[in-house]
Design an enzyme around this catalytic site. Structure first.
Site, short mmCIF file in Angstrom:
data_model
loop_
_atom_site.label_atom_id
_atom_site.label_comp_id
_atom_site.label_asym_id
_atom_site.label_seq_id
_atom_site.Cartn_x
_atom_site.Cartn_y
_atom_site.Cartn_z
N THR A 115 -3.77 7.45 -21.21
CA THR A 115 -3.54 6.08 -20.76
C THR A 115 -2.10 5.76 -21.13
OG1 THR A 115 -4.38 5.28 -22.87
CG2 THR A 115 -5.90 5.23 -21.01
N LYS A 160 -1.98 2.40 -24.85
CA LYS A 160 -2.44 2.43 -26.25
C LYS A 160 -1.23 2.65 -27.16
CE LYS A 160 -7.17 3.80 -25.15
NZ LYS A 160 -7.33 4.43 -23.84
N ARG A 191 -1.29 -1.43 -18.81
CA ARG A 191 -2.61 -0.80 -18.69
C ARG A 191 -2.56 0.19 -17.53
NH1 ARG A 191 -5.80 -3.08 -21.95
NH2 ARG A 191 -7.36 -1.58 -21.32
N TYR A 203 0.86 -1.20 0.00
CA TYR A 203 0.00 0.00 0.00
C TYR A 203 0.88 1.23 0.00
CZ TYR A 203 -4.95 -0.95 0.23
OH TYR A 203 -6.23 -1.27 -0.10
N GLU A 205 -0.59 4.85 -0.32
CA GLU A 205 -1.39 6.07 -0.51
C GLU A 205 -0.55 7.31 -0.19
OE1 GLU A 205 -5.19 5.75 1.42
OE2 GLU A 205 -5.53 3.82 0.44
N ASP A 253 -7.29 15.17 -23.35
CA ASP A 253 -7.20 13.73 -23.12
C ASP A 253 -6.48 13.15 -24.34
OD1 ASP A 253 -7.63 11.02 -23.05
OD2 ASP A 253 -9.74 11.15 -22.47
N1 DSN Z 1 -11.65 1.90 -24.30
C1 DSN Z 1 -10.89 2.94 -24.89
C2 DSN Z 1 -10.94 2.90 -26.38
O1 DSN Z 1 -11.07 1.82 -26.90
O2 DSN Z 1 -10.85 3.93 -27.03
C3 DSN Z 1 -11.29 4.25 -24.39
O3 DSN Z 1 -11.81 4.16 -23.12
#
Ligand code: DSN
Length: 478
Positions: A270, A273, A279, A64, A66, A241
């Site tokens: 994120t 991607k 992730r 943990y 925090e 974003d």
């Molecule tokens: N799930 C992501 C996507 O596929 O674009 C976005 O949240």
């Protein structure tokens, strides 16, 4: 590291897991086989490196932590501090950001951290100052009631879901649409492109606290300098974003007006991607928002995941290597080759092409819904996802679009010639699929007809296309 070491590491891990619950070990092995054998065209997925994957499977998971680096609510966090500080340093250097917060567990979490950092900075802090108290627990009941009402009554302007925005940019079924009084900007119906004059007009009329830029299904570059000017003209905080295109920013394919980091007050992403990490999520911001962003846990986040922060540090170190820029450029080259291959064969594409990693096919041109097209492609070994197109008559469940992206296949090493072959496979499946009917004879939005022999043949061709580019070539689980 020798290639043999990767194989040994994963084989040994599976042996240990198999001794406890063999079905989990089998599922992990099966997932590798499935990913190796299918054409993965989901725009938001990729293949993380073995080093990134291995950084997540260890005892950091048991800790943990925090709080933030050097200011924890638990003892014994010195090693967590090391990896969290490293991940943040790599993120700052990679993106040229003043501050990085690497704890968010996902993109949705990163956006929640950003929203609440802005609300704390622009609504809560002035209220505390006015009441001459240091923190919310010191407010009178009446002032606390008034502040809670004010926090829940702020305005956000973001891109609409069907124009390619994300559901966290104010979609009513998501908490963002419930937290904020929200309005959307769409795209020009004739071109499919963002019309900045319309965005400026909407901002002038609505006067949002937050203007959100960024998308999950818009195949073009966005001019963040112009959006920042619009935000400034109405006193809005500008948030971007960049979850989908963070890899293209990291790899310097998107620079100048198209790099959100120098223009936005706060940027979320994120890490899994186009950035090709584990992730997870991350927030970058200007110095004035740093303290509020660092309060993400426990403000809206559960305990940090130190094993994932370790993997973020590894992946971000990889993205700082010179070859990542070449990878990022090849993602876009491949997406453009895929778009050109589809257009040449007669497909209808939203905006008529792409500048980034994704292509949005309007499958109404094939007489199909997105759901029918997605399933027919899946039967043929091609993994995509259905997606709304602007002014979609089929809604967000059935949709009229198929979103395809190239980050994963580019990681495998496929190039522009193979993208043309991929376009041929997709076009063949979609032209040979017909919409099905319900039992009462009415048109179905889900049922479809595709000759299973043709689907098998396409799946074999997809496997042949992938054969020269094995996934994780060093890993042999047999
Ligand atoms: N799930 C992501 C996507 O596929 O674009 C976005 O949240």
């Amino acid at each position: 590291m020798s290639r043999n070491a990767e194989s040994t590491a994963f084989r040994s891990a599976l042996e240990v897991i198999r001794a406890v619950e063999p079905r989990v070990a089998d599922a992990i092995g099966a997932e590798l086989t499935d990913q190796r054998e299918s054409l993965k065209l989901i725009a938001s997925e990729n293949y993380a490196s073995p080093a990134t994957l291995l950084a997540m499977g260890n005892w950091f998971s048991d800790k943990y932590a925090e709080g933030t680096v050097g200011r924890r609510f638990y003892a014994g966090c010195q090693n967590v501090d090391t990896v969290e500080a490293l991940a943040a340093e790599h993120a700052r250097e990679l993106f040229g950001a003043a501050h990085a917060y690497v704890q968010p567990h996902s993109g949705i979490d990163a956006n929640l951290v950003a929203f609440w950092a802005v609300l704390a900075d622009r609504v809560e802090s002035p209220a505390l100052k006015k009441a001459q108290v240091r923190q919310v627990n010191d407010l009178t009941e009446a002032d606390w009631f008034a502040l809670r009402r004010e926090l829940g009554n702020q305005r956000m302007l973001g891109m609409s879901l069907d124009a390619g925005g994300h559901l966290t940019h104010g979609f009513r079924p998501n908490i963002s649409g419930k937290m904020f009084d929200q309005r959307s900007y769409g795209t020009d119906p004739a071109t499919g492109l963002i019309d900045y004059d319309r965005v400026a007009e909407a901002a002038r009329e609505f006067k949002p606290l937050i203007l959100v830029g960024g998308y999950s299904a818009y195949p073009r570059k966005v001019n963040f300098r112009i959006l920042r000017e619009i935000a400034d003209s109405v006193g809005a905080t500008f948030m971007v974003d960049m979850a989908h295109f963070a890899g293209l920013v990291a790899g310097k394919v998107f620079t100048g007006d198209f790099d959100p980091v120098p223009h936005a007050h706060i940027v979320t992403t994120t890490t899994h991607k186009s950035l090709r990490g584990p992730r997870g999520g991350m927030v970058l911001c200007q110095p004035e928002l740093a303290d509020q962003v660092d309060r993400g846990c426990p403000m809206v986040l559960g305990g940090p995941l130190p094993h994932v922060m370790a993997a973020k540090a590894v992946a971000l170190a990889e993205a700082r290597r010179p070859d990542f820029a070449d990878y990022a450029q090849r993602i876009v080259d491949n997406a453009q080759a895929l778009a050109e291959g589809l257009l040449r064969r007669g497909a209808k594409l939203v905006t008529g092409g792409t500048d980034n990693h994704l292509v949005l096919i309007d499958v109404s041109g094939y007489g199909l819904t997105g759901r029918q097209a997605e399933q027919a492609l899946l039967d043929s070994g091609i993994v995509t996802n259905r997606n709304s197109v602007p002014q979609d008559p089929n809604g967000a469940w059935y949709t009229s679009g198929i979103r395809i992206g190239t980050p994963a296949l580019t990681t495998r090493g496929l190039g522009t010639a193979e993208m043309d072959q991929t376009a041929e496979l997709i076009h063949t499946v979609l032209t040979q699929t017909t919409a099905g009917a319900n039992a009462d004879g009415t048109a179905s939005k889900a049922k479809y007809n595709l000759d299973p022999d043709l689907a098998d043949k396409i799946a074999r061709q997809a496997t042949d296309l992938l054969a020269p580019h094995p996934l994780y070539p060093a890993i042999d689980l047999a």
